[in-house]
Design an enzyme around this catalytic site. Structure first.
Site, PDB file in Angstrom:
ATOM      1  N   ASP A  43      11.282 -66.580 -55.146  1.00  0.00           N
ATOM      2  CA  ASP A  43       9.849 -66.709 -54.613  1.00  0.00           C
ATOM      3  C   ASP A  43       9.199 -67.488 -55.488  1.00  0.00           C
ATOM      4  OD1 ASP A  43       8.383 -65.998 -52.366  1.00  0.00           O
ATOM      5  OD2 ASP A  43       7.214 -64.289 -53.527  1.00  0.00           O
TER       6      ASP A  43
ATOM      7  N   HIS B  10       6.654 -60.035 -53.592  1.00  0.00           N
ATOM      8  CA  HIS B  10       6.731 -61.057 -54.432  1.00  0.00           C
ATOM      9  C   HIS B  10       7.929 -60.857 -55.261  1.00  0.00           C
ATOM     10  CE1 HIS B  10       6.039 -64.642 -56.873  1.00  0.00           C
ATOM     11  NE2 HIS B  10       5.670 -63.935 -57.886  1.00  0.00           N
TER      12      HIS B  10
ATOM     13  N   PHE C  36       4.595 -65.265 -63.797  1.00  0.00           N
ATOM     14  CA  PHE C  36       3.212 -64.933 -64.382  1.00  0.00           C
ATOM     15  C   PHE C  36       3.152 -63.291 -64.757  1.00  0.00           C
ATOM     16  CE2 PHE C  36      -1.243 -63.725 -62.607  1.00  0.00           C
ATOM     17  CZ  PHE C  36      -1.847 -64.382 -63.728  1.00  0.00           C
TER      18      PHE C  36
ATOM     19  N   ARG D 166       6.185 -79.474 -59.097  1.00  0.00           N
ATOM     20  CA  ARG D 166       6.841 -78.191 -58.439  1.00  0.00           C
ATOM     21  C   ARG D 166       8.518 -78.229 -58.487  1.00  0.00           C
ATOM     22  NH1 ARG D 166       8.577 -79.435 -53.517  1.00  0.00           N
ATOM     23  NH2 ARG D 166       7.814 -80.945 -52.418  1.00  0.00           N
TER      24      ARG D 166
ATOM     25  N   ASP E  89      15.736 -81.636 -58.729  1.00  0.00           N
ATOM     26  CA  ASP E  89      15.812 -80.991 -60.092  1.00  0.00           C
ATOM     27  C   ASP E  89      17.202 -80.450 -60.746  1.00  0.00           C
ATOM     28  OD1 ASP E  89      13.096 -81.379 -60.448  1.00  0.00           O
ATOM     29  OD2 ASP E  89      12.514 -79.458 -59.666  1.00  0.00           O
TER      30      ASP E  89
ATOM     31  N   ASP F  98      11.942 -78.661 -56.640  1.00  0.00           N
ATOM     32  CA  ASP F  98      12.475 -79.369 -55.690  1.00  0.00           C
ATOM     33  C   ASP F  98      13.792 -79.687 -55.644  1.00  0.00           C
ATOM     34  OD1 ASP F  98      12.487 -82.912 -56.197  1.00  0.00           O
ATOM     35  OD2 ASP F  98      11.421 -81.950 -57.626  1.00  0.00           O
TER      36      ASP F  98
END
Ligand SMILES: *[C@@H]1O[C@H](CO)[C@@H](O)[C@H](O)[C@H]1NC(C)=O
Ligand SMILES: *[C@@H]1O[C@H](CO)[C@@H](O)[C@H](O)[C@H]1NC(C)=O
Length: 479
Positions: free
Chosen positions: A197, A289, A100, A211, A216, A213
């Site tokens: 994170d 973070h 982000f 999400r 993947d 996991d």
């Protein structure tokens, strides 16, 4: 109660409305992206459509040992092959993905690429999705699905040149960790994903399709550094999402990040996401973070062992009860994680700044009579000695025969222990102190050096500690 009824009604009516309004966006051979469940859920009340790769201006910057710097970065295009770039099919490939509000030219990505290239002869690709990663958070969240699909497409194409899928490793921070999950989900089977994170809002507690996991990639390792609850604006997930999940310093708040805006304010889930947007717009720094990628980068060429200990919870670990590597086995946080076969949750401490090393010790002392006061210890090893470490912050009462067990960390490698200095300071409280003698006699003293997985016992039996007079104890066998 009123609020609860409102929320229930709101969810119900919103769900009802959206069921009939489920939308999808299709982007050629990347396929279609629908807002239907599991992407719309209680955890993700505002489910938007993702933007196309062109709108997000997704770019892939290649760095190798031949072109390590920003000025020599080369762009790879989906559908463009490797052309005359320095990409080599005979090297392993690492793909770095920001989260982000960041973009592909953030200094941390370049630092990580540089460290990796110093360590190994690799293809390092930095993904830039900065035009999709901006506020609002809800739109950036939606965009991650397309970025993941686009990366999968690139990897598929590159793997025809080499290396095989097993030698691709995606390292993603925050939303980038879930992007890595979306990419991995489309590939059978990606070698490794490292989640730094992974973002919590809109991901914690969601379906595995939404999400990151363990399904993947063949190996998924995760570093949690900002796992405070979202109502305290913790940005990272606390739940286990990998084969191996590391929780440095408990995983919620990092040392040296006290001025973090995260954790200072209390919010509802609803206002928190808006608040994140406001803070992002102000350019606020999420210290805890961001510590995840700082620690990972440090681990690549580090002097720190980063040994991580299996434990069921942060509080069990903090009590010093999880320093054994027998049984589950230990692991190592960061670059070397893949070398270990142990699976589950692992804990360790780090310092607040570089060098981040902390060496972990469990110290047990048993007295022959009751005590009320504090104990200080200095550990002496073959390579150096620790500072004077207080074993308790204020006076404690311990009865005779009881094991006083303390967990301490030393920021330098002092080597195998040779002897210790111990000081007992009797309480100065005249209301309670009169009941205890000035001398405290020992029965036993042992120290577990966690990094060495070695137990040291000291010549303590019958030794007397007079208040405020430190004494030295050697190892048993030299008494
Ligand atoms: C990790 O494993 C690789 C190969 O599996 C090996 O080359 C490397 O030296 C190992 N690293 C450590 C720190 O043990
Ligand atoms: C300290 O005591 C606890 C409780 O008896 C024990 O489990 C642990 O192994 C001991 N550690 C050392 C360093 O002696």
């Amino acid at each position: 109660m009123k609020a609860l009824v409102f929320l229930l009604l709101f969810n119900w009516s919103a769900g009802f409305l959206l069921d009939s309004l489920d939308q999808q966006a299709c982007f050629g051979d990347l396929g279609c992206f629908s807002t239907a469940p599991p992407f719309r859920s209680v955890e993700r009340p505002i489910d938007l459509l993702p933007k196309s790769p062109a709108e997000q201006q997704i770019k892939f910057y290649l760095h190798t040992r031949e072109n390590p710097s920003v000025s020599s970065e080369e762009q790879l295009q989906v559908g463009g092959g490797v052309g005359s770039s320095h990409y080599s099919g005979s090297r392993k490939t690492k793909i770095l993905v920001h989260g982000f509000t960041h973009n592909g030219h953030r200094q941390w990505l370049l630092n990580l690429a540089t460290s990796l290239l110093k360590k190994e002869d690799l293809n390092v690709i930095i993904v830039d999705w900065g035009h999709g990663a901006g506020i609002p958070y809800t739109q950036a969240t939606a965009n991650t699905r397309v970025v993941g699909a686009y990366i999968a497409k690139l990897i598929q194409e590159l793997s025809t040149v080499g290396p095989s899928l097993a030698d691709f490793h995606i390292i993603g921070h925050s939303l980038g960790a879930h992007i890595a999950g979306y990419a991995g989900e489309r590939l059978k089977t990606l070698g490794q994903i490292t989640g730094l994170d992974p973002a919590d809002p809109y991901f914690q507690g969601t379906d595995v399709r939404v999400r990151l996991d363990p399904s993947d990639a063949a190996f998924v390792d995760v570093i949690h550094t900002d796992g405070s609850s979202i109502v305290q604006l913790g940005f990272g997930v606390m739940q286990q999402v990998g084969h191996v999940d590391f929780y440095p310093n408990g995983g919620a708040n990092q040392p040296g990040c006290d001025s973090d805006f995260f954790g200072k304010l209390s919010h509802t889930v609803w206002t928190a996401v808006t608040q994140l947007d406001t803070l992002a717009a102000e350019g606020a720094v999420a210290c805890s973070h961001e510590r995840s990628y700082v620690l990972y980068t440090d681990s690549v060429n580090s002097q720190c062992p980063y040994t991580a200990y299996p434990c069921t919870s942060a509080s069990e670990y903090a009590a010093g009860r999880c320093l054994s590597c027998t049984g589950t086995g230990c692991s190592e946080m960061g670059y070397n994680a893949k070398n270990y076969s142990a699976r589950g949750s692992f804990y360790l401490d780090t310092a607040s700044a570089s060098p981040f090393c902390e060496f972990h010790y469990q110290i047990n002392i048993t007295g022959r009579n009751n005590m009320d006061g504090t104990i200080n210890i200095v550990l002496q090893g073959t390579k150096g000695r620790s500072a004077n470490i207080p074993l308790m912050t204020s006076s404690e009462v311990h009865t005779k025969g009881h094991i006083i067990s303390k967990f301490v960390k030393v920021p330098t490698d002092i080597g195998p222990l040779t002897n210790i200095a111990l000081e007992y300071d009797k309480t100065t409280n005249i209301l309670t102190g009169w009941a205890y003698p000035n001398d405290w006699q020992l029965v036993g003293m042992s120290i577990l050096s966690a990094e060495e997985q070695k137990m040291y016992t000291f010549c303590a039996y019958g030794k007397t500690l007079t208040s405020h007079k430190p004494i030295a104890l050697g190892l048993t066998g030299t008494c």
